[in-house]
Design an enzyme around this catalytic site. Structure first.
Site, PDB file in Angstrom:
ATOM      1  CD  GLU A 116      30.984  59.351  42.237  1.00 29.66           C
ATOM      2  OE1 GLU A 116      30.981  60.340  42.960  1.00 29.66           O
ATOM      3  OE2 GLU A 116      32.032  58.872  41.771  1.00 29.66           O
ATOM      4  CB  CYS A 129      31.421  56.509  32.205  1.00 33.54           C
ATOM      5  SG  CYS A 129      32.596  55.465  33.046  1.00 33.54           S
ATOM      6  CB  CYS A 136      35.682  47.769  42.694  1.00 34.19           C
ATOM      7  SG  CYS A 136      36.340  46.524  41.561  1.00 34.19           S
ATOM      8  CB  CYS A 140      43.402  48.246  40.273  1.00 34.30           C
ATOM      9  SG  CYS A 140      42.579  46.832  39.490  1.00 34.30           S
ATOM     10  CB  CYS A 143      41.460  51.957  40.683  1.00 38.19           C
ATOM     11  SG  CYS A 143      39.676  52.189  40.513  1.00 38.19           S
ATOM     12  N   GLY A 211      33.182  49.525  39.731  1.00 37.91           N
ATOM     13  CA  GLY A 211      32.935  48.092  39.799  1.00 37.91           C
ATOM     14  C   GLY A 211      33.505  47.290  38.657  1.00 37.91           C
ATOM     15  CD  GLU A 212      35.783  43.176  36.252  1.00 36.27           C
ATOM     16  OE1 GLU A 212      36.771  43.915  36.087  1.00 36.27           O
ATOM     17  OE2 GLU A 212      35.143  42.696  35.285  1.00 36.27           O
ATOM     18  CB  SER A 243      36.181  48.323  30.774  1.00 40.65           C
ATOM     19  OG  SER A 243      37.494  48.281  31.291  1.00 40.65           O
ATOM     20  CB  SER A 265      41.934  47.158  32.995  1.00 44.42           C
ATOM     21  OG  SER A 265      40.797  47.957  32.800  1.00 44.42           O
ATOM     22  CG  HIS A 267      46.132  48.978  33.709  1.00 41.65           C
ATOM     23  ND1 HIS A 267      45.824  50.024  32.871  1.00 41.65           N
ATOM     24  CD2 HIS A 267      44.974  48.666  34.342  1.00 41.65           C
ATOM     25  CE1 HIS A 267      44.540  50.324  33.007  1.00 41.65           C
ATOM     26  NE2 HIS A 267      44.009  49.516  33.877  1.00 41.65           N
ATOM     27  CG  ASN A 344      42.688  60.801  35.574  1.00 39.46           C
ATOM     28  OD1 ASN A 344      43.084  61.860  35.115  1.00 39.46           O
ATOM     29  ND2 ASN A 344      42.024  59.927  34.854  1.00 39.46           N
ATOM     30  CB  CYS A 387      39.922  56.815  34.059  1.00 40.21           C
ATOM     31  SG  CYS A 387      39.418  56.919  32.386  1.00 40.21           S
TER      32      CYS A 387
END
Ligand code: SAH
Ligand code: SF4
Length: 414
Positions: A116, A129, A136, A140, A143, A211-212, A243, A265, A267, A344, A387
């Site tokens: 996406e 984005c 991924c 996390c 996520c 993804g990372e 990111s 990130s 967190h 989210n 996100c």
């Protein structure tokens, strides 16, 4: 057993996507590679170099989708190109519009993997984005993308292809007769050339989709080079942010070889909490991560690192957490700003978002210490574009569902 966060990336060396008809997709390839391919196809070195320069400009700067449209290339040469090469784009499976103007596209690779991309328009800018992987490998806990099992690195063509698709969709390729921006050099383009900030919708890119990016370093770097090339998509590196969840060994290379803005990130501010919610922390701890941030090339007060901090109720959102965040930023003398992201939700998520009052108080504490800490307004929630909500339709099974299935399997096995 696989430990979340220390799963190694899946290597997929796929510079040129093989096609059944034997033609080669040029999108994603640098000028040098296009030159080589033209030589292999029979042009002499001088002709190959000249044609590659022209084709590169048409592909990445003008966004044409057919060789026939390359008007400064001899009419007889165009079918020769079309017989051997194609100009690819990821396939659009679905395009959605949020009530707040955010747009999300479900895309598909030539070999059938879905991913996406999201476009977020604001009053003074528009941010795309971009995804770097299908799924991924990290998980996390907050996520949705991290619950996807299927992962493959996206190729440079599939990454730069997202930006090109967005320009197609927004109708933002420079038209004939517009100033040739290649002469300006990439750093001048958007400030002096008025190319991307001059009333355009798409002005910024964030590598914050699925993804990372630092687990797909080479492909992300190669794609972003095409995006930053003054004769390519010509977007300034100052308008691009990458990111990472904290792939420490790749951060210095990202700075040196890509040179875009860095977002991390973070967190959480303690080992215990970060180990739980961002499991890569078990491999690269907080001290190492913050040191790598301090060492990131080119940081200054004008060019700060962004720390992303997702607000999870009763997990990482106390006054003490906010004060510790400030202490760490000061200890490592980081020119930093903090982006507070309200969590989210997605089906099966085990966390809740902190209350608005809590988020406001957290923001105030950081702000009072002289560090900017805006709260990011969630965008596109109604189309699952915010996100951490990205996960393709084919993969909509939640972690809770997966756990339930695993339990059932266990029970059946007795
Ligand atoms: N893999 C990279 C980039 C993609 S994620 C990374 O982790 O940095 C983009 C940002 O959204 C990250 O900061 C991520 O932690 C955050 N995010 C993920 N899930 C979220 C959720 N459910 N709510 C809010 N933010 C989330
Ligand atoms: Fe991967 Fe980033 Fe999601 Fe973590 S937050 S699972 S690193 S996409």
């Amino acid at each position: 057993m696989q430990i979340p966060g220390i799963i190694d990336p899946i290597p997929t060396p796929r510079e040129v996507t093989p096609r059944e008809d034997g033609r080669v997709d040029l999108i994603g390839l640098p000028k040098k590679r296009i030159t080589e391919l033209f030589e292999v196809a029979g042009l002499d070195a001088k002709a190959a170099k000249l044609r590659a320069k022209q084709v590169f400009h048409w592909l990445y700067h003008r966004g044409v989708m057919e060789f026939e449209a390359m008007t400064d290339i001899a009419k007889t040469m165009r079918p020769w190109l079309a017989q051997r090469f194609v100009i690819g784009r990821p396939e659009i499976v679905l395009s959605q519009h949020s009530s707040d103007g955010t747009r999300k596209w479900l895309l598909k690779t030539a070999d059938g993997h879905e991913f996406e991309m999201v476009f977020i328009p604001d009053a003074d800018r528009g941010t795309l984005c971009v995804s770097s992987q299908v799924g991924c490998t990290l998980n996390c806990r907050f996520c949705h993308t991290g619950t996807m099992r299927l992962v493959r690195n996206l190729t440079p063509g599939e990454i730069v292809g997202q930006v090109m698709l967005a320009r197609d969709a927004l109708g933002e390729w420079p038209r004939a007769g517009q100033a040739d921006l290649s002469a300006l050099g990439d750093d001048l383009v958007d400030d002096e050339g008025g190319y991307s900030s001059d009333g355009r919708l798409l002005t910024n890119i964030v590598m914050m989709g699925m993804g990372e990016p630092l687990y797909n370093f080479d492909n992300v770097r190669d794609a972003l080079k095409l995006v930053m090339d003054g004769d390519g998509l010509a977007l300034s590196k100052r308008r691009i942010t990458l990111s990472t969840s904290g792939v420490v060994p790749m951060m210095a290379r990202a700075g040196e070889e890509i040179g875009v803005n860095l977002a991390v990130s973070l967190h959480a501010v303690s080992k215990e909490v970060r180990d739980e919610i961002v499991p890569i922390n078990r491999k690269y701890g907080l001290e190492e991560l913050l040191q790598a941030c301090a060492d990131y090339p080119g940081l200054s007060n004008a060019r700060r690192i962004t720390f992303e901090y997702v607000m999870l109720k009763d997990k990482n959102d106390s006054d003490a957490d906010a004060r510790e965040l400030v202490r760490l930023i000061k200890q490592y003398k980081l020119p930093a700003k903090v982006n507070l992201i309200p969590f989210n939700p997605w089906p099966g998520a085990i966390y809740e978002c902190s209350s608005p009052e809590r988020i406001r108080r957290f923001s105030e504490i950081v702000f009072e210490a002289g560090i900017s800490a805006p709260v990011r307004t969630p965008r596109g929630r109604d189309i699952d574009a915010a996100c951490g909500q990205l996960k393709t339709a084919a993969q909509k099974m939640s972690r809770a569902e997966l756990d339930r299935l695993a339990d059932e399997k266990q029970a059946a096995l007795g």
